[in-house]
Write a protein that holds these residues in place. Structure first.
Motif, mmCIF file in Angstrom:
data_model
loop_
_atom_site.group_PDB
_atom_site.id
_atom_site.type_symbol
_atom_site.label_atom_id
_atom_site.label_comp_id
_atom_site.label_asym_id
_atom_site.label_seq_id
_atom_site.Cartn_x
_atom_site.Cartn_y
_atom_site.Cartn_z
ATOM 1 N N PHE A 149 36.564 69.750 55.202
ATOM 2 C CA PHE A 149 36.975 69.901 53.809
ATOM 3 C C PHE A 149 36.287 68.847 52.949
ATOM 4 C CE2 PHE A 149 40.458 71.557 56.350
ATOM 5 C CZ PHE A 149 40.740 72.752 55.733
ATOM 6 N N ASP A 150 35.699 69.275 51.850
ATOM 7 C CA ASP A 150 35.059 68.394 50.874
ATOM 8 C C ASP A 150 36.149 67.722 50.056
ATOM 9 O OD1 ASP A 150 33.540 67.200 48.901
ATOM 10 O OD2 ASP A 150 32.612 69.052 48.220
ATOM 11 N N LEU A 151 36.117 66.393 49.958
ATOM 12 C CA LEU A 151 37.130 65.657 49.205
ATOM 13 C C LEU A 151 36.654 65.208 47.831
ATOM 14 C CD1 LEU A 151 38.583 63.384 52.026
ATOM 15 C CD2 LEU A 151 39.472 65.551 51.163
ATOM 16 N N ALA A 152 35.430 65.540 47.487
ATOM 17 C CA ALA A 152 34.916 65.146 46.159
ATOM 18 C C ALA A 152 35.692 65.894 45.089
ATOM 19 C CB ALA A 152 33.433 65.456 46.062
ATOM 20 N N HIS A 193 35.552 61.162 56.611
ATOM 21 C CA HIS A 193 34.151 60.838 56.363
ATOM 22 C C HIS A 193 34.066 60.312 54.933
ATOM 23 C CE1 HIS A 193 33.503 63.234 59.962
ATOM 24 N NE2 HIS A 193 34.146 64.220 59.368
ATOM 25 N N GLN A 194 32.879 60.033 54.451
ATOM 26 C CA GLN A 194 32.702 59.482 53.107
ATOM 27 C C GLN A 194 33.413 60.309 52.038
ATOM 28 O OE1 GLN A 194 31.286 56.613 52.236
ATOM 29 N NE2 GLN A 194 31.507 56.936 50.046
ATOM 30 N N ASP A 195 33.004 61.536 51.822
ATOM 31 C CA ASP A 195 33.613 62.416 50.819
ATOM 32 C C ASP A 195 34.118 63.706 51.434
ATOM 33 O OD1 ASP A 195 33.331 60.806 48.537
ATOM 34 O OD2 ASP A 195 31.233 61.376 48.329
ATOM 35 N N ALA A 196 34.534 63.639 52.698
ATOM 36 C CA ALA A 196 35.016 64.831 53.396
ATOM 37 C C ALA A 196 35.997 64.412 54.484
ATOM 38 C CB ALA A 196 33.851 65.594 54.009
ATOM 39 N N VAL A 241 45.011 61.894 54.491
ATOM 40 C CA VAL A 241 43.580 61.895 54.806
ATOM 41 C C VAL A 241 42.877 60.601 54.404
ATOM 42 C CG1 VAL A 241 43.382 64.409 54.764
ATOM 43 C CG2 VAL A 241 42.955 63.115 52.662
ATOM 44 N N ASP A 242 43.611 59.616 53.890
ATOM 45 C CA ASP A 242 43.025 58.333 53.494
ATOM 46 C C ASP A 242 43.047 57.361 54.673
ATOM 47 O OD1 ASP A 242 42.424 59.029 50.877
ATOM 48 O OD2 ASP A 242 44.400 58.438 50.144
ATOM 49 N N ALA A 243 41.878 57.118 55.275
ATOM 50 C CA ALA A 243 41.783 56.288 56.473
ATOM 51 C C ALA A 243 42.130 54.824 56.213
ATOM 52 C CB ALA A 243 40.389 56.394 57.065
ATOM 53 N N ASP A 244 42.052 54.374 54.965
ATOM 54 C CA ASP A 244 42.342 52.973 54.667
ATOM 55 C C ASP A 244 43.838 52.690 54.507
ATOM 56 O OD1 ASP A 244 42.574 54.380 52.278
ATOM 57 O OD2 ASP A 244 41.742 52.738 51.067
ATOM 58 N N HIS A 245 44.680 53.694 54.614
ATOM 59 C CA HIS A 245 46.125 53.504 54.492
ATOM 60 C C HIS A 245 46.690 53.051 55.841
ATOM 61 C CE1 HIS A 245 50.387 54.442 53.953
ATOM 62 N NE2 HIS A 245 50.134 54.235 52.674
#
Length: 87
Positions: free
Chosen positions: A80-83, A60-63, A34-38
């Motif tokens: 899904f909330d990623l915080a 998204h930012q934290d989701a 789920v990490d878009a920067d990978h």
């Protein structure tokens, strides 16, 4: 929680700190990045992660939103909330 849209899953981190969505309650076959920067992240449709549906990962930012593309042409989504949460 406490809404019809509530759903619980876990985010697992590998040894490099990359985050993967694991939803055993929905019988995920393989955790999905789920990490878009990978460099290996893709927003293309993916197969083999979820039974009876292809998925798309929309970070998204934290989701993260997962789009489920069903064989019958229907599509559903779950956010899904990623915080970080203390449990």
């Amino acid at each position: 929680m406490g809404t019809a849209e509530a759903h619980v899953a876990v985010i697992a981190k590998n040894e490099d700190g990359r985050r993967y969505l694991c939803d055993l309650g929905d019988q995920w076959l393989i955790p999905v990045l789920v990490d878009a920067d990978h460099p290996s992240f893709t927003s293309e449709k993916l197969t083999g992660f979820f039974p009876a549906a292809d998925i798309e990962v929309q970070p998204h930012q934290d989701a993260v939103t997962i789009l489920y593309h069903r064989p019958n042409g229907k599509m559903s989504r779950q956010k899904f909330d990623l915080a970080s949460k203390d449990i």
